[in-house]
Design a protein around this motif. Structure first.
Motif, PDB file in Angstrom:
ATOM      1  N   GLN A   1       0.843  -1.194   0.000  1.00 32.89           N
ATOM      2  CA  GLN A   1       0.000   0.000   0.000  1.00 32.89           C
ATOM      3  C   GLN A   1       0.883   1.250   0.000  1.00 32.89           C
ATOM      4  O   GLN A   1       1.682   1.448   0.905  1.00 32.89           O
ATOM      5  CB  GLN A   1      -0.904   0.001   1.235  1.00 32.89           C
ATOM      6  N   GLN A   3       1.630   5.066   0.505  1.00 29.95           N
ATOM      7  CA  GLN A   3       1.135   6.163   1.323  1.00 29.95           C
ATOM      8  C   GLN A   3       1.959   7.408   1.053  1.00 29.95           C
ATOM      9  O   GLN A   3       3.177   7.322   0.865  1.00 29.95           O
ATOM     10  CB  GLN A   3       1.197   5.799   2.799  1.00 29.95           C
ATOM     11  N   GLN A   5       2.554  11.506   2.486  1.00 28.51           N
ATOM     12  CA  GLN A   5       2.319  12.390   3.617  1.00 28.51           C
ATOM     13  C   GLN A   5       3.001  13.720   3.376  1.00 28.51           C
ATOM     14  O   GLN A   5       4.225  13.781   3.245  1.00 28.51           O
ATOM     15  CB  GLN A   5       2.855  11.766   4.906  1.00 28.51           C
ATOM     16  N   TYR A 107      -3.034   7.483  -5.741  1.00 29.15           N
ATOM     17  CA  TYR A 107      -2.775   7.667  -4.321  1.00 29.15           C
ATOM     18  C   TYR A 107      -2.563   9.151  -4.033  1.00 29.15           C
ATOM     19  O   TYR A 107      -1.891   9.846  -4.805  1.00 29.15           O
ATOM     20  CB  TYR A 107      -1.538   6.879  -3.873  1.00 29.15           C
ATOM     21  N   GLY A 109      -1.955  12.171  -0.730  1.00 30.30           N
ATOM     22  CA  GLY A 109      -1.744  12.495   0.650  1.00 30.30           C
ATOM     23  C   GLY A 109      -3.019  13.066   1.233  1.00 30.30           C
ATOM     24  O   GLY A 109      -3.988  13.326   0.517  1.00 30.30           O
ATOM     25  N   GLN A 110      -3.038  13.251   2.522  1.00 29.63           N
ATOM     26  CA  GLN A 110      -4.240  13.757   3.189  1.00 29.63           C
ATOM     27  C   GLN A 110      -4.421  15.246   2.984  1.00 29.63           C
ATOM     28  O   GLN A 110      -5.526  15.772   3.224  1.00 29.63           O
ATOM     29  CB  GLN A 110      -4.180  13.453   4.681  1.00 29.63           C
TER      30      GLN A 110
END
Length: 118
Positions: A1, A3, A5, A107, A109-110
């Motif tokens: 997965q 990720q 950030q 994908y 980031g937040q």
């Protein structure tokens, strides 16, 4: 997965340089066919693509931001970074980093809020 950030200051003063870093885990930023983008969303507005750094290090920028934008990477840390110079309050936005998989962003980031204010 995979990720992503984002990190960096949440408040930048006008005329200064905004600097953000995107740390990627679960996949290498040098893997062929992927590209790594910065995208922002000003309050009340839509998403705005700012620029991208490809797996080979090549970069492309939004023409209207090109003179103020630089995207770089640190392959040893699996990070890529955004610098936006001479910021104004109009650069206030949520800033996202995202991976481009040849056809879509798979994908994200937040997101990180950056406010330009004195």
């Amino acid at each position: 997965q995979v990720q992503l950030q984002e990190s960096g200051p949440g408040l930048v003063k006008p005329s200064q340089t905004l600097s953000l870093t995107c740390t990627v885990s679960g996949g290498s930023i040098t893997t062929s066919s992927y590209a790594w983008s910065w995208i922002r969303q000003p309050p009340g507005k839509g998403l705005e693509w700012m620029g991208v750094i490809a797996y080979d290090g090549s970069t492309y920028y939004r023409p209207s931001l090109k003179s103020r934008t630089s995207i770089s990477r640190d392959t040893s840390k699996n990070q890529f970074s955004l610098q936006l110079s001479s910021v104004t309050p109009e650069d206030t936005a949520v800033y996202y980093c995202a991976r481009w998989d040849s056809a879509f962003y798979d994908y994200w980031g937040q997101g990180t809020q950056v406010t330009v204010s004195s």
